[in-house]
Design an enzyme around this catalytic site. Structure first.
Site, PDB file in Angstrom:
ATOM      1  N   GLY A  71       0.818  -1.205   0.000  1.00 17.00           N
ATOM      2  CA  GLY A  71       0.000   0.000   0.000  1.00 17.00           C
ATOM      3  C   GLY A  71       0.855   1.261   0.000  1.00 17.00           C
ATOM      4  CB  THR A  72       3.995   2.122   1.793  1.00 10.56           C
ATOM      5  OG1 THR A  72       3.454   1.775   3.080  1.00 10.56           O
ATOM      6  CG2 THR A  72       4.918   3.311   1.926  1.00 10.56           C
ATOM      7  CG  ASN A 151      -4.704   3.656   9.490  1.00 15.31           C
ATOM      8  OD1 ASN A 151      -5.030   4.667   8.864  1.00 15.31           O
ATOM      9  ND2 ASN A 151      -3.651   3.629  10.270  1.00 15.31           N
ATOM     10  CD  GLN A 179      -6.776  -0.685   7.581  1.00 14.19           C
ATOM     11  OE1 GLN A 179      -7.519  -1.629   7.835  1.00 14.19           O
ATOM     12  NE2 GLN A 179      -5.500  -0.676   7.953  1.00 14.19           N
ATOM     13  CB  SER A 199      -1.993  -3.256   1.231  1.00 11.21           C
ATOM     14  OG  SER A 199      -0.987  -4.012   1.842  1.00 11.21           O
ATOM     15  CG  HIS A 201      -0.100  -6.640   4.955  1.00 12.53           C
ATOM     16  ND1 HIS A 201      -0.169  -6.270   6.280  1.00 12.53           N
ATOM     17  CD2 HIS A 201       0.299  -5.532   4.281  1.00 12.53           C
ATOM     18  CE1 HIS A 201       0.196  -5.005   6.397  1.00 12.53           C
ATOM     19  NE2 HIS A 201       0.477  -4.520   5.203  1.00 12.53           N
ATOM     20  CB  THR A 237      12.321  -9.898 -11.280  1.00 12.28           C
ATOM     21  OG1 THR A 237      13.338  -9.659 -12.256  1.00 12.28           O
ATOM     22  CG2 THR A 237      11.744 -11.289 -11.457  1.00 12.28           C
ATOM     23  CB  CYS A 325       2.714   2.928  10.814  1.00 10.92           C
ATOM     24  SG  CYS A 325       1.908   1.720   9.782  1.00 10.92           S
TER      25      CYS A 325
HETATM   26  N1  PLP Z   1      -2.646   2.958   4.072  1.00  9.48           N
HETATM   27  C1  PLP Z   1      -3.360   2.545   5.123  1.00  9.48           C
HETATM   28  C2  PLP Z   1      -4.676   3.195   5.408  1.00  9.48           C
HETATM   29  C3  PLP Z   1      -2.888   1.519   5.952  1.00  9.48           C
HETATM   30  O1  PLP Z   1      -3.610   1.142   6.995  1.00  9.48           O
HETATM   31  C4  PLP Z   1      -1.640   0.942   5.647  1.00  9.48           C
HETATM   32  C5  PLP Z   1      -1.065  -0.105   6.525  1.00  9.48           C
HETATM   33  O2  PLP Z   1      -1.060   0.015   7.740  1.00  9.48           O
HETATM   34  C6  PLP Z   1      -0.925   1.397   4.523  1.00  9.48           C
HETATM   35  C7  PLP Z   1      -1.461   2.409   3.761  1.00  9.48           C
HETATM   36  C8  PLP Z   1       0.398   0.824   4.135  1.00  9.48           C
HETATM   37  O3  PLP Z   1       0.257  -0.429   3.480  1.00  9.48           O
HETATM   38  P1  PLP Z   1       1.480  -1.430   3.410  1.00  9.48           P
HETATM   39  O4  PLP Z   1       1.697  -1.957   4.787  1.00  9.48           O
HETATM   40  O5  PLP Z   1       1.044  -2.505   2.444  1.00  9.48           O
HETATM   41  O6  PLP Z   1       2.641  -0.673   2.874  1.00  9.48           O
END
Ligand code: PLP
Length: 391
Positions: A71-72, A151, A179, A199, A201, A237, A325
């Site tokens: 996601g990041t 989140n 989310q 994302s 996970h 890759t 985070c």
């Molecule tokens: N955006 C939101 C709202 C999230 O909750 C998160 C993860 O905590 C992310 C982005 C980041 O995703 P990733 O952990 O896959 O980099």
């Protein structure tokens, strides 16, 4: 010790079916998908099947899905990729005060290299102030980026409405939907977004893989230069096993999420009602209705969230005091401050986020353990004693 995992907004356990789908790509199907011999072409096919499954989940076209490291990275591509592509048109971006660091810190970086960013405030439930958002739009605004659901507190934004405001003004719109995906159906065409980040996970897929939906015709500059992978938009890759697992998680979510919602919502509500009944002076954060059905964020007054978390950990219960985070920093969460809580109240925050592997037993366990922990902590809290004695 039995574990009670109620931190599903931080990450989710990998579904067994996802793991099974990934295993061949960590073994005999190790080939580079860009190679031309038959077994490599089979690997390429597996990636394209995953892409179709993701596209299905979002009602997008497969060519509109770019695989990323999570996601990041997807947020980074949408925001910096737009900024670098449209810098000559304008250098102004609008976002909200409660975004994930993946968006906020990307915007902060852009501020350091000459862009300007407006951070739109939210109301006490965490909903973006629409008037403020509209007033923030300038002639040089190139992008609006507002998260779909938060989140920490679970508040869901009116994304369709915001996307239409952006469209009317000819401004790109990105939403961080990390989310949301896998929790309820999302249709990018109905939403009218230009970019959407997700994302794996967060919905029972593996870590380190995600995707960015980019609407056909939308211009952005790639950030990772290299080979021609992802049609030259993201070199390197491919994380084959991760992508295959992501595809499997998307397929499972498409088939099962509606049933899961019906089971999980009452569990979250039981947890919420139980806590409110058993513990005095508790504030529920987030919107009463427009909130993720798995998320409960409370401020328990006169205790430190951190202390509750550590005592729950000793009982095998995993929760969070806000964003995973941001743990490790002593500052209260920027989200809780943005909804108007004082530092003191925000420090008492605990986030429970449930997922499809939670059962009624987990909720009962939490409800039997949390109230006595809070009672013990309040007994040694000077603030609580002062309140209690009317001091
Ligand atoms: N955006 C939101 C709202 C999230 O909750 C998160 C993860 O905590 C992310 C982005 C980041 O995703 P990733 O952990 O896959 O980099």
């Amino acid at each position: 010790m039995k574990r009670y995992y109620l931190d599903n907004n931080a990450t989710t356990p990998v579904d067994e079916r996802v793991k099974e789908a990934m295993l061949p790509y960590l073994g005999e199907a190790f080939f580079n998908p860009s190679s031309v011999y038959t077994p490599a072409r089979e690997v390429r096919k597996a990636i394209e099947t995953a892409r179709e499954r993701l596209a299905n989940l979002l009602n997008a076209d497969p060519e509109e899905i770019i695989f990323t490291s999570g996601g990041t990275e997807a947020d980074n591509i949408a925001i910096k990729g737009t900024a670098f592509a449209l810098a000559e048109k304008g250098k102004h971006i609008i976002t909200s005060a409660i975004e994930h660091p993946a968006v906020l810190n990307t915007c902060k970086f852009l501020e350091r290299v000459g862009f300007s960013v407006s951070y739109v405030p939210v109301d006490r439930y965490g909903i973006v102030d629409m008037d403020h958002l509209k007033e923030s739009i300038r002639d040089d605004t190139i992008l609006i980026s507002i998260m779909y659901a938060n989140n920490e507190i679970g508040t869901i934004q009116p994304i369709e409405e915001i996307a239409s405001i952006a469209r009317e003004r000819g401004i790109y719109f990105h939403t961080d939907a990390v989310q949301v995906i896998g929790k309820f159906p999302v249709d990018v065409k109905v939403l009218g977004v230009d970019f959407l980040a997700l994302s794996a996970h967060k919905f029972y897929g593996p870590k380190g893989v995600g995707a960015l939906y980019v609407r056909k015709g939308v211009r952005f500059r790639p950030l990772v230069h290299g080979g021609h992978q992802e049609r030259g938009l993201r070199g390197g890759t491919e994380n084959v096993a991760g992508i295959v697992g992501f595809g499997e998680a998307a397929k499972i979510a498409s088939e099962e999420m509606e049933v899961e919602e019906k089971r999980l919502r009452p569990l979250r509500d039981a947890l919420e009602n139980g806590i409110l009944e058993k513990i005095p002076e508790v504030i529920v954060n987030g919107h009463p209705e427009q909130r993720l059905y798995n998320t409960l964020n409370v401020c328990i007054r006169y205790v430190e969230g951190e202390s509750v978390l550590l005592m729950l950990d000793r009982e095998g219960i995993c929760v969070s005091t806000g964003s995973a985070c941001s743990s490790g920093s002593l500052e209260p969460s920027h989200v809780l401050l943005a909804i108007g809580l004082s530092h003191e109240v925000a420090h008492g925050s605990i986030r429970f986020s449930i997922g499809k592997f939670n059962t009624e037993e987990d909720i009962d366990k939490v409800l039997s353990v949390v109230p006595p922990i809070v009672e013990r902590l309040r007994e040694i809290s000077p603030l609580w004693n002062k309140e209690e004695k009317g001091g």
